[in-house]
Design a protein around this motif. Structure first.
Motif, PDB file in Angstrom:
ATOM      1  N   TYR A   1       0.827  -1.265  -0.145  1.00  0.00           N
ATOM      2  CA  TYR A   1       0.050  -0.060   0.043  1.00  0.00           C
ATOM      3  C   TYR A   1       0.957   1.315   0.063  1.00  0.00           C
ATOM      4  O   TYR A   1       1.981   1.173   0.661  1.00  0.00           O
ATOM      5  N   PRO A   2       0.301   2.310  -0.592  1.00  0.00           N
ATOM      6  CA  PRO A   2       1.111   3.597  -0.418  1.00  0.00           C
ATOM      7  C   PRO A   2       0.686   4.305   0.723  1.00  0.00           C
ATOM      8  O   PRO A   2      -0.366   4.283   1.423  1.00  0.00           O
TER       9      PRO A   2
ATOM     10  N   GLU B   1       1.577   1.185  -4.008  1.00  0.00           N
ATOM     11  CA  GLU B   1       2.352   2.171  -3.771  1.00  0.00           C
ATOM     12  C   GLU B   1       2.942   3.204  -4.901  1.00  0.00           C
ATOM     13  O   GLU B   1       3.333   4.499  -4.363  1.00  0.00           O
ATOM     14  N   VAL B   2       2.634   2.844  -6.037  1.00  0.00           N
ATOM     15  CA  VAL B   2       2.937   3.750  -6.954  1.00  0.00           C
ATOM     16  C   VAL B   2       2.009   4.944  -7.042  1.00  0.00           C
ATOM     17  O   VAL B   2       2.267   6.001  -7.671  1.00  0.00           O
ATOM     18  N   PHE B   3       0.955   4.806  -6.326  1.00  0.00           N
ATOM     19  CA  PHE B   3       0.091   6.265  -6.357  1.00  0.00           C
ATOM     20  C   PHE B   3       0.646   6.880  -5.321  1.00  0.00           C
ATOM     21  O   PHE B   3       0.097   8.334  -5.308  1.00  0.00           O
TER      22      PHE B   3
ATOM     23  N   GLN C   1       1.253  10.327  -6.759  1.00  0.00           N
ATOM     24  CA  GLN C   1      -0.072  11.337  -7.329  1.00  0.00           C
ATOM     25  C   GLN C   1      -0.628  11.605  -5.840  1.00  0.00           C
ATOM     26  O   GLN C   1      -1.735  12.166  -5.886  1.00  0.00           O
ATOM     27  N   ASP C   2       0.040  11.668  -4.691  1.00  0.00           N
ATOM     28  CA  ASP C   2      -0.578  11.929  -3.403  1.00  0.00           C
ATOM     29  C   ASP C   2      -1.877  11.279  -3.157  1.00  0.00           C
ATOM     30  O   ASP C   2      -2.823  11.881  -2.549  1.00  0.00           O
TER      31      ASP C   2
ATOM     32  N   ARG D   1      -5.141   9.566   4.539  1.00  0.00           N
ATOM     33  CA  ARG D   1      -4.700   8.290   4.481  1.00  0.00           C
ATOM     34  C   ARG D   1      -5.510   7.178   3.854  1.00  0.00           C
ATOM     35  O   ARG D   1      -5.178   6.195   3.791  1.00  0.00           O
ATOM     36  N   THR D   2      -6.650   7.607   3.528  1.00  0.00           N
ATOM     37  CA  THR D   2      -7.545   6.682   2.908  1.00  0.00           C
ATOM     38  C   THR D   2      -8.317   7.498   1.561  1.00  0.00           C
ATOM     39  O   THR D   2      -9.417   8.030   1.631  1.00  0.00           O
TER      40      THR D   2
END
Length: 166
Positions: free
Chosen positions: A94-95, A126-128, A131-132, A157-158
């Protein structure tokens, strides 16, 4: 399908302690200065090992992974924010919103798990982070595995778009 598991992953902390970066929006943290950093770390390891013993003596299999010396990761003991594993062999990473917490995400842990369990699919969200957009695992979501439902409270955070993708 079972809602709970008898196998868990735990990270033995090396540098458990206060994280100033995340404290401003994490009400579970306090900067308790009644103990030194070393005393806090020693106490955290003692409590960690006692908890592993308690779990194992009650039939729970615990895969203990060691934290690394560097970089310092005061929250490494909480891997549920960066990884989840699922009964069908799926692993999701996860990011994480916090820059310091991103260092907790370790490929060597996933490789170690692959030596003992069949990983059928890997989803890497996590690649996101670029993009914040964040979705901090089961620190952000509650999974009802039996009914395949996810409960979440939207927050920084969600991210709702990532929640939909999940």
């Amino acid at each position: 399908m079972r809602q709970i598991t008898d196998h868990i992953i735990m990270i033995r902390p090396k540098h458990f302690g206060f994280n100033a970066e995340t404290a401003s929006n994490n009400s579970f943290q306090s900067d308790d200065q009644s103990m030194t950093v070393e005393q806090i770390s020693t106490q955290a390891i003692k409590e960690f090992d006692a908890f592993v013993y308690l779990l194992e003596s009650n039939g729970i299999h615990v895969d203990v992974m060691e934290d690394t010396d560097t970089p310092l990761k005061p929250d490494a003991v909480f891997p549920n924010n960066w990884i989840s594993t699922h009964g069908d062999g799926v692993v999701v990473t996860y990011p994480i919103r916090s820059m310091t917490r991103r260092a907790e995400r370790r490929e060597d842990i996933i490789e170690e798990l692959a030596h003992h369990y069949k990983i059928t699919k890997r989803y890497a969200f996590e690649v996101f982070e670029d993009q914040d957009q964040y979705l901090e695992g089961t620190g952000s979501m509650v999974l009802d595995r039996e009914y395949r439902l996810v409960y979440a409270c939207l927050s920084p955070r969600t991210d709702i778009e990532l929640l939909d993708k999940f």
